[in-house]
Design an enzyme around this catalytic site. Sequence first.
Site, short mmCIF file in Angstrom:
data_model
loop_
_atom_site.label_atom_id
_atom_site.label_comp_id
_atom_site.label_asym_id
_atom_site.label_seq_id
_atom_site.Cartn_x
_atom_site.Cartn_y
_atom_site.Cartn_z
N ASN A 88 0.35 -0.63 -0.16
CA ASN A 88 -0.07 -0.15 -0.03
C ASN A 88 1.26 0.99 -0.20
O ASN A 88 0.35 2.39 -0.71
CB ASN A 88 -0.81 -0.01 1.40
CG ASN A 88 -1.43 1.35 1.49
OD1 ASN A 88 -2.81 1.79 0.68
ND2 ASN A 88 -1.71 1.85 2.11
N TYR A 168 2.90 10.58 -10.91
CA TYR A 168 2.68 9.41 -10.34
C TYR A 168 1.99 8.28 -11.43
O TYR A 168 2.18 7.20 -11.05
CB TYR A 168 1.63 10.24 -9.24
CG TYR A 168 0.73 9.52 -8.48
CD1 TYR A 168 0.90 7.93 -8.04
CD2 TYR A 168 -0.89 8.94 -8.66
CE1 TYR A 168 0.15 7.36 -6.81
CE2 TYR A 168 -1.62 8.49 -8.67
CZ TYR A 168 -0.98 7.80 -6.65
OH TYR A 168 -2.53 6.78 -6.80
N LYS A 172 1.99 3.87 -11.44
CA LYS A 172 0.66 3.31 -11.54
C LYS A 172 0.91 2.16 -12.79
O LYS A 172 0.30 0.67 -11.94
CB LYS A 172 -0.35 3.92 -10.74
CG LYS A 172 -0.15 4.72 -9.15
CD LYS A 172 -0.27 3.47 -8.08
CE LYS A 172 0.32 3.89 -7.16
NZ LYS A 172 0.45 3.44 -6.03
N THR A 203 -8.74 11.79 1.81
CA THR A 203 -7.60 11.15 2.64
C THR A 203 -6.72 11.97 3.12
O THR A 203 -6.46 13.37 2.20
CB THR A 203 -6.60 10.23 2.91
OG1 THR A 203 -5.81 10.01 2.37
CG2 THR A 203 -7.24 8.71 2.97
#
Length: 245
Positions: A88, A168, A172, A203
């Site tokens: 994670n 980013y 992924k 978050t």
Amino acid sequence: MSETKTALVSGANKGIGYEIAAGLGALGYRVGVGARDGVRRETAVAKLRAGGVDAFGVPLDVTGDRSVTEAADLVERRAGHLDVLVNNAGISGPTGPGWGQDPTTLDLDVVRTVVETNVIGVIRLTNAMLPLLRRSPSPRVVNVSSSVASLARQADPDIEVGPVMAAYAPSKSFLNAVTVQYARQLAGTGVLVNAACPGLVATDFTGFQGPRTPEQGAATAIRLATLPDGGPTGGFFEDAGVIPW
């Protein structure tokens, strides 16, 4: 071997990682809380234990060989095996206006740093834990990805995929490709390896912007971590089902 199932979640001291740990703990797993920050890690462990989870802290920096080796040694001492690994831990890298990363001006060191954590760190941790996973009758590996990794969605002008994130998002996509390679290599061994998209979760990673709670974001990873034998492997999933590559 202990009959208690054991899981290790990296980046588990807060947010989605914490909720994955809490969810697996609620299902009866002993959970290793992997995190770099010692204070946050032990705070998370204490909170999980207060909620009835059999949790223990695992000092873990996925970018460091020594840290990962020591984490594997710790899990072996505590449990003797590993049933679930949830990769994670991840970073976005610095962003500009609108949380974007412009490929035409992107600092290459940002790309290197993001890939080091989001891809190389996953490979480093997974390979260190594989000997322990092989001791499990039903080992599962879950890589926490993102819908922005979908090239099909990114290339479709009719789909809203958020800002351009040239470090980013490709990291992924790279992680998804690595997930498939692990699934191919481990085919027939019982190790199921899949990628999970949590969706846009509120978050600190997203500046607390997003319609989903961390608990909702953890759901797909928990489902993939607890797949029955013979379940899918080498897939990319969200709540609604399979995500196109």
